[in-house]
Design an enzyme around this catalytic site. Sequence first.
Site, PDB file in Angstrom:
ATOM      1  CG  ASP A  16     127.992  35.714 -80.417  1.00 33.28           C
ATOM      2  OD1 ASP A  16     128.742  36.559 -80.580  1.00 33.28           O
ATOM      3  OD2 ASP A  16     128.540  34.640 -80.005  1.00 33.28           O
ATOM      4  CG  ASN A  64     129.500  42.109 -73.821  1.00 36.59           C
ATOM      5  OD1 ASN A  64     128.352  42.046 -74.250  1.00 36.59           O
ATOM      6  ND2 ASN A  64     130.159  41.037 -74.243  1.00 36.59           N
TER       7      ASN A  64
HETATM    8  C1  FPP Z   1     127.672  40.404 -80.349  1.00 38.41           C
HETATM    9  O1  FPP Z   1     128.827  40.465 -81.474  1.00 38.41           O
HETATM   10  C2  FPP Z   1     127.123  41.698 -80.152  1.00 38.41           C
HETATM   11  C3  FPP Z   1     127.291  42.358 -79.162  1.00 38.41           C
HETATM   12  C4  FPP Z   1     128.138  42.268 -77.753  1.00 38.41           C
HETATM   13  C5  FPP Z   1     126.631  43.698 -79.115  1.00 38.41           C
HETATM   14  C6  FPP Z   1     125.165  43.478 -79.552  1.00 38.41           C
HETATM   15  C7  FPP Z   1     124.713  44.884 -79.903  1.00 38.41           C
HETATM   16  C8  FPP Z   1     123.959  45.153 -81.058  1.00 38.41           C
HETATM   17  C9  FPP Z   1     123.774  44.057 -82.080  1.00 38.41           C
HETATM   18  C10 FPP Z   1     123.611  46.459 -81.377  1.00 38.41           C
HETATM   19  C11 FPP Z   1     122.156  46.417 -81.485  1.00 38.41           C
HETATM   20  C12 FPP Z   1     121.494  46.535 -80.089  1.00 38.41           C
HETATM   21  C13 FPP Z   1     120.697  47.677 -79.993  1.00 38.41           C
HETATM   22  C14 FPP Z   1     119.758  47.069 -78.563  1.00 38.41           C
HETATM   23  C15 FPP Z   1     120.753  48.878 -80.328  1.00 38.41           C
HETATM   24  P1  FPP Z   1     130.351  39.972 -80.811  1.00 38.41           P
HETATM   25  O2  FPP Z   1     131.129  41.513 -80.896  1.00 38.41           O
HETATM   26  O3  FPP Z   1     130.322  39.333 -79.732  1.00 38.41           O
HETATM   27  O4  FPP Z   1     130.835  39.293 -82.150  1.00 38.41           O
HETATM   28  P2  FPP Z   1     132.076  38.289 -82.215  1.00 38.41           P
HETATM   29  O5  FPP Z   1     131.653  37.112 -81.343  1.00 38.41           O
HETATM   30  O6  FPP Z   1     131.961  37.900 -83.644  1.00 38.41           O
HETATM   31  O7  FPP Z   1     133.311  39.021 -81.803  1.00 38.41           O
END
Ligand code: FPP
Length: 246
Positions: A16, A64
């Site tokens: 996250d 998501n």
């Molecule tokens: C959370 O950050 C992350 C995600 C919803 C996507 C996770 C994906 C990756 C880390 C890419 C790599 C993965 C692979 C398998 C290639 P957020 O957007 O929820 O952050 P925030 O809470 O600060 O908005």
Amino acid sequence: MSNKESIPKHIAIVMDGNGRWAKQRLLPRSAGHREGVKSTRRIIEAAGNAGVKILTLFAFSSENWNRPKKEVSALMNLFVSSLDQEIQKLRENGVCLKFIGDKSRFNDELQVKINEAEKITASNQDFMLNIAANYGGRWDIVNASKNLFRDVLESRLNIDDVNEKTFNKYLSTFPLEEPDLFIRTAGEQRISNFLIWQLAYTELYFTDVYWPDFDEQQLQLALDYYATRKRKFGLTQEQIDKEINA
Ligand code: FPP
């Protein structure tokens, strides 16, 4: 059963904070996700070097899809390009890649890539990498229940043989052991519908560090924390001491 100096066999991670990492730098959220991919690559390697055998990463939850269309499509493109870039390396390094979750909602291109990636790494056994994509813990339980009911209805399974062990066989993580350590970055202290059945006895570790900043040192801190935990699995300390001295 004291865990001093022990390494968790299976780690589950909620990665996250990509968005907040980007916002802090006045960058678009997609830049945070790209940096998150770098972090993912680093942690897979570091976990393997530390002796971890299974890593389950929450890449995309069922919820998501509700993000802005632009962000969802940027994430899908990132998944496709990451698979293209990494798959040979994963194969050569003995990594068995598996996607857990409802893959049917992904576009055809991604589904084809996922199936190919799973196929070409299927016989690898050194390290198991599970990517939870369009995954939800409740979905996992409902999906398992449907398949179990089907087996009962079609007489492949006797209702009296249904117990936790048989149920477990229908979950997406079977035949892997349950996670020993759960890590969530970026400050939130929630499970957020990740492996809700499988995390029943897992040690939980939370850190304020955003996922793009979660590096080898941060992983080491989580491993150090794990090494201080005494896992009891519902037993008393006396029973555990007796087991150790037996
Ligand atoms: C959370 O950050 C992350 C995600 C919803 C996507 C996770 C994906 C990756 C880390 C890419 C790599 C993965 C692979 C398998 C290639 P957020 O957007 O929820 O952050 P925030 O809470 O600060 O908005």
